[in-house]
Write an enzyme that holds these catalytic residues in place. Sequence first.
Site, short mmCIF file in Angstrom:
data_model
loop_
_atom_site.label_atom_id
_atom_site.label_comp_id
_atom_site.label_asym_id
_atom_site.label_seq_id
_atom_site.Cartn_x
_atom_site.Cartn_y
_atom_site.Cartn_z
N MET A 1 -11.99 5.35 -1.10
CA MET A 1 -12.64 5.60 0.22
C MET A 1 -13.36 6.97 0.15
O MET A 1 -12.80 8.04 1.01
CB MET A 1 -11.61 5.65 1.32
CG MET A 1 -10.86 4.18 1.55
SD MET A 1 -9.88 4.35 3.22
CE MET A 1 -8.66 3.08 2.76
N SER B 1 0.63 -1.23 0.04
CA SER B 1 -0.08 0.02 0.22
C SER B 1 0.82 1.22 -0.11
O SER B 1 1.75 1.56 0.76
CB SER B 1 -0.85 -0.09 1.28
OG SER B 1 -1.61 1.20 1.28
N MET C 1 -8.51 8.84 -0.40
CA MET C 1 -9.43 9.37 0.67
C MET C 1 -9.89 10.95 0.53
O MET C 1 -8.98 11.47 -0.06
CB MET C 1 -8.59 9.14 1.99
CG MET C 1 -8.02 8.01 2.20
SD MET C 1 -7.19 8.06 3.95
CE MET C 1 -6.49 6.25 3.84
N GLY D 1 -3.35 -3.27 8.83
CA GLY D 1 -2.47 -4.01 10.11
C GLY D 1 -1.89 -5.34 9.56
O GLY D 1 -1.67 -6.41 10.39
N MET E 1 -11.72 -4.62 5.22
CA MET E 1 -11.22 -3.75 6.08
C MET E 1 -10.65 -4.55 7.34
O MET E 1 -11.60 -4.83 7.92
CB MET E 1 -11.72 -2.30 6.15
CG MET E 1 -11.89 -1.55 5.03
SD MET E 1 -10.39 -1.29 4.18
CE MET E 1 -9.44 -0.26 5.36
N HIS F 1 -1.44 -1.21 -4.50
CA HIS F 1 -2.29 -0.84 -3.75
C HIS F 1 -2.40 0.79 -3.35
O HIS F 1 -1.50 1.20 -3.04
CB HIS F 1 -2.40 -1.52 -2.53
CG HIS F 1 -3.89 -1.25 -2.00
ND1 HIS F 1 -5.09 -2.02 -2.39
CD2 HIS F 1 -4.34 -0.37 -1.06
CE1 HIS F 1 -6.31 -1.65 -1.51
NE2 HIS F 1 -5.95 -0.76 -0.64
N HIS G 1 -8.21 1.77 -4.34
CA HIS G 1 -9.48 1.59 -3.30
C HIS G 1 -9.97 2.96 -3.14
O HIS G 1 -9.22 3.82 -2.39
CB HIS G 1 -8.66 0.95 -2.17
CG HIS G 1 -9.54 0.88 -1.01
ND1 HIS G 1 -9.19 0.53 0.34
CD2 HIS G 1 -11.00 1.12 -0.59
CE1 HIS G 1 -10.02 0.64 1.28
NE2 HIS G 1 -11.07 0.76 0.68
N ASP H 1 -4.69 3.89 -2.18
CA ASP H 1 -5.86 4.39 -1.43
C ASP H 1 -6.14 5.65 -1.69
O ASP H 1 -5.34 6.79 -1.19
CB ASP H 1 -5.50 4.12 0.24
CG ASP H 1 -5.51 2.75 0.83
OD1 ASP H 1 -6.59 2.06 0.37
OD2 ASP H 1 -4.33 2.26 1.22
N PHE I 1 -6.72 5.85 8.20
CA PHE I 1 -5.42 6.13 8.77
C PHE I 1 -4.54 4.77 8.46
O PHE I 1 -4.99 3.77 8.60
CB PHE I 1 -5.43 6.15 10.10
CG PHE I 1 -6.30 7.66 10.63
CD1 PHE I 1 -5.72 8.89 10.39
CD2 PHE I 1 -7.58 7.26 10.97
CE1 PHE I 1 -6.41 9.89 10.90
CE2 PHE I 1 -8.16 8.50 11.45
CZ PHE I 1 -7.88 9.91 11.40
N ASP J 1 -7.11 -5.67 4.01
CA ASP J 1 -6.12 -4.26 4.11
C ASP J 1 -6.42 -3.80 5.45
O ASP J 1 -7.51 -3.46 5.97
CB ASP J 1 -6.96 -3.41 3.20
CG ASP J 1 -6.47 -2.07 3.23
OD1 ASP J 1 -5.31 -1.85 3.66
OD2 ASP J 1 -6.90 -1.22 2.37
#
Length: 220
Positions: free
Chosen positions: A68, A8, A37, A177, A137, A33, A66, A35, A143, A175
């Site tokens: 968001m 990511s 946002m 952690g 998720m 990947h 992705h 993200d 975050f 996705d």
Amino acid sequence: MGHLIAPSLLSANFGNLGKDLEMLNRSQADWIHADVMDGKFVPNISFGQPVIKQIRKLTTKPLDVHLMIVEPERYLKSFRDCGADILSVHYEASVHLHRTITEIKTLGMKAGVVLNPHTSVLLLEDIINEVDLVLLMSVNPGFGGQKFILNTFLRISQLREMILQKGSDALIEIDGGVNTDNAQQLIDSGADVLVAGNAVFSSDDPEQTIALLKFLKPSR
């Protein structure tokens, strides 16, 4: 087919993104990947089409984008034009999910649907045969660097069972952690694609970390 690794870019060094992309190009990473946002659907703002366009120029690996964002259906074509190969939208943000998924595929991309940690996987029963992937998720979105939610393992098993029952080809992507401590259990639970941000980019040897994640074998 073995599992896929999608580092990511949210955790990459934006002061020297070209260098990080060179590393990913050399690495065992399968997808990249990204993200997106908007500061509204999630509390953070990351990057949008201009950055995706630059990333596209610097890599030949598939771009796993992705969204968001609220009203993702307004931006499907523009992300395709920027170079997205896979485009995933949130179940929680899509009022007409079936229409949005259909349009993503019509535009020539693979279509994914994303579920927040509180959203039941059972809600996908009527659309599981239409999507190419389901992104679960494993943290609350918005975050990087958050702690993995343990209930994710159960959710993967539930989703895997539904996919088998329905005869769907959908991949399960995780996705949030993801790291070298929990990756084995994720694969054993039925995950097909692991998104890893912090675990890769804060590593002393990101390429080696990607290889470690890539070459894990299911233990069942």
